[in-house]
Design a protein around this motif. Sequence first.
Motif, short mmCIF file in Angstrom:
data_model
loop_
_atom_site.label_atom_id
_atom_site.label_comp_id
_atom_site.label_asym_id
_atom_site.label_seq_id
_atom_site.Cartn_x
_atom_site.Cartn_y
_atom_site.Cartn_z
N ALA A 239 0.83 -1.20 0.00
CA ALA A 239 0.00 0.00 0.00
C ALA A 239 0.87 1.25 0.00
N GLU A 240 0.98 1.89 -1.15
CA GLU A 240 1.68 3.17 -1.23
C GLU A 240 0.76 4.26 -0.70
N THR A 241 1.21 5.00 0.31
CA THR A 241 0.40 6.06 0.89
C THR A 241 0.65 7.38 0.17
N LEU A 242 -0.11 8.38 0.57
CA LEU A 242 -0.01 9.68 -0.09
C LEU A 242 1.37 10.30 0.11
N ALA A 243 1.89 10.23 1.34
CA ALA A 243 3.22 10.81 1.61
C ALA A 243 4.31 10.07 0.84
N VAL A 244 4.23 8.75 0.78
CA VAL A 244 5.20 7.96 0.02
C VAL A 244 5.08 8.27 -1.47
N HIS A 245 3.87 8.46 -1.93
CA HIS A 245 3.64 8.77 -3.36
C HIS A 245 4.31 10.09 -3.72
N ILE A 246 4.20 11.09 -2.84
CA ILE A 246 4.83 12.38 -3.11
C ILE A 246 6.34 12.23 -3.19
N TRP A 247 6.91 11.47 -2.25
CA TRP A 247 8.35 11.24 -2.28
C TRP A 247 8.77 10.48 -3.54
N LYS A 248 7.97 9.51 -3.93
CA LYS A 248 8.34 8.65 -5.06
C LYS A 248 8.30 9.41 -6.37
N ILE A 249 7.26 10.18 -6.61
CA ILE A 249 7.16 10.86 -7.90
C ILE A 249 8.18 12.00 -8.01
N ASN A 250 8.61 12.54 -6.88
CA ASN A 250 9.64 13.58 -6.92
C ASN A 250 11.04 13.01 -7.06
N SER A 251 11.21 11.74 -6.71
CA SER A 251 12.54 11.13 -6.80
C SER A 251 12.73 10.31 -8.07
N GLU A 252 11.66 9.65 -8.53
CA GLU A 252 11.82 8.79 -9.70
C GLU A 252 10.62 8.80 -10.64
N GLY A 253 9.74 9.79 -10.48
CA GLY A 253 8.56 9.85 -11.35
C GLY A 253 8.92 10.23 -12.77
N ILE A 254 8.21 9.64 -13.73
CA ILE A 254 8.49 9.92 -15.15
C ILE A 254 7.22 10.31 -15.90
N MET A 255 6.10 10.51 -15.19
CA MET A 255 4.89 10.94 -15.87
C MET A 255 5.05 12.39 -16.34
N PRO A 256 4.43 12.76 -17.46
CA PRO A 256 4.62 14.12 -18.00
C PRO A 256 4.19 15.23 -17.05
N ASP A 257 3.17 14.99 -16.24
CA ASP A 257 2.64 16.02 -15.35
C ASP A 257 3.02 15.77 -13.89
N LEU A 258 4.22 15.26 -13.66
CA LEU A 258 4.61 14.90 -12.29
C LEU A 258 4.64 16.12 -11.37
N ASN A 259 4.98 17.28 -11.87
CA ASN A 259 4.99 18.49 -11.02
C ASN A 259 3.58 18.85 -10.56
N LEU A 260 2.61 18.70 -11.46
CA LEU A 260 1.23 18.99 -11.09
C LEU A 260 0.70 17.98 -10.09
N VAL A 261 1.01 16.70 -10.31
CA VAL A 261 0.57 15.66 -9.39
C VAL A 261 1.20 15.85 -8.02
N SER A 262 2.48 16.17 -8.01
CA SER A 262 3.18 16.38 -6.74
C SER A 262 2.59 17.57 -5.99
N ALA A 263 2.34 18.66 -6.69
CA ALA A 263 1.77 19.85 -6.04
C ALA A 263 0.37 19.57 -5.50
N GLY A 264 -0.46 18.89 -6.30
CA GLY A 264 -1.80 18.58 -5.84
C GLY A 264 -1.81 17.63 -4.67
N ALA A 265 -0.97 16.58 -4.72
CA ALA A 265 -0.90 15.62 -3.61
C ALA A 265 -0.38 16.29 -2.34
N SER A 266 0.58 17.18 -2.47
CA SER A 266 1.11 17.89 -1.31
C SER A 266 0.04 18.78 -0.69
#
Length: 294
Positions: A239-266
């Motif tokens: 189970a990836e949680t919201l906090a882990v998801h933020i860390w993961k997409i900022n460290s190794e995310g490759i989706m085109p809108d990772l900055n938007l996803v990170s900002a929204g999740a934060s």
Amino acid sequence: MNAKLADKIATTVIYVIAGMVALVLFSMLGFILVQGLPHLSWHFLTSPALSFEAGGGIGIQLFNSFYLLVLAMVISFPIALGAAIYLNEYAKKSVWTNIIRTAIEILSSLPSVVVGLFGFLLFVVQFKFGFSILSGAIALSIFNLPLLTRSIETSLAQIPYLQREAGAALGLSRWETVLHVVLPAAVPSIVTGVVLSAGRVFGEAAALIFTAGQSAPALNFMDWNPFNISSPLSPMRPAETLAVHIWKINSEGIMPDLNLVSAGASAVLIIVVLIFNFSARKIGMKLFKKLTSS
């Protein structure tokens, strides 16, 4: 320098320091919310994350965070309540109680990543729970126990000893006095401590990276059988949680809108933590007025 001038200078310095702390806090919150709020939508809050495409959400991660929080509180609260009652109502000063208090202090000072590594070695590897919600919930319980125990113990200690004497005068045993007199009077403070600790647990990431895992497999929200691995209630699934998801997409995310996803999740994470903090005060005040009729 006379006393009045010294008092004014000291008061001004204190106000300046407090203002600087508040400014830093509001600046951080404002930056995160301004960046993230425009990207929030019902689709973003309910849709699953996408690894290689734009337009993903945080639905599964948000559910995992709340589910892990509930399990962690179910595990840690009874233990913390029992420990606090023993330390405040029954324990006498001795080597044993000193060891318990020292252990609580040590646990509260441990970095969360150390708790996560301990959970990985013991629950994931040794007990063979694997990367799962159960491993994460137990690790979060270990992380939360010291804070919760001290919070409840402080709540119990604030109850005047006169109320305990009144219970004894009515013929109640010590346990009956604790159960029917002390605990009801301490409920507002206990609830406030529980809600605040829940907010702290909700935003935890380091302890969960090594226990709950960094993946969020697709869930079947029509299947509520906890024994099925695809069920949202299954405690043995990663189970990836919201906090882990933020860390993961900022460290190794490759989706085109990772900055938007990170900002929204934060922004969502900050909003939930703020709700926990403000609701703790409101709930505590309402319970205090109701139980004290004031």
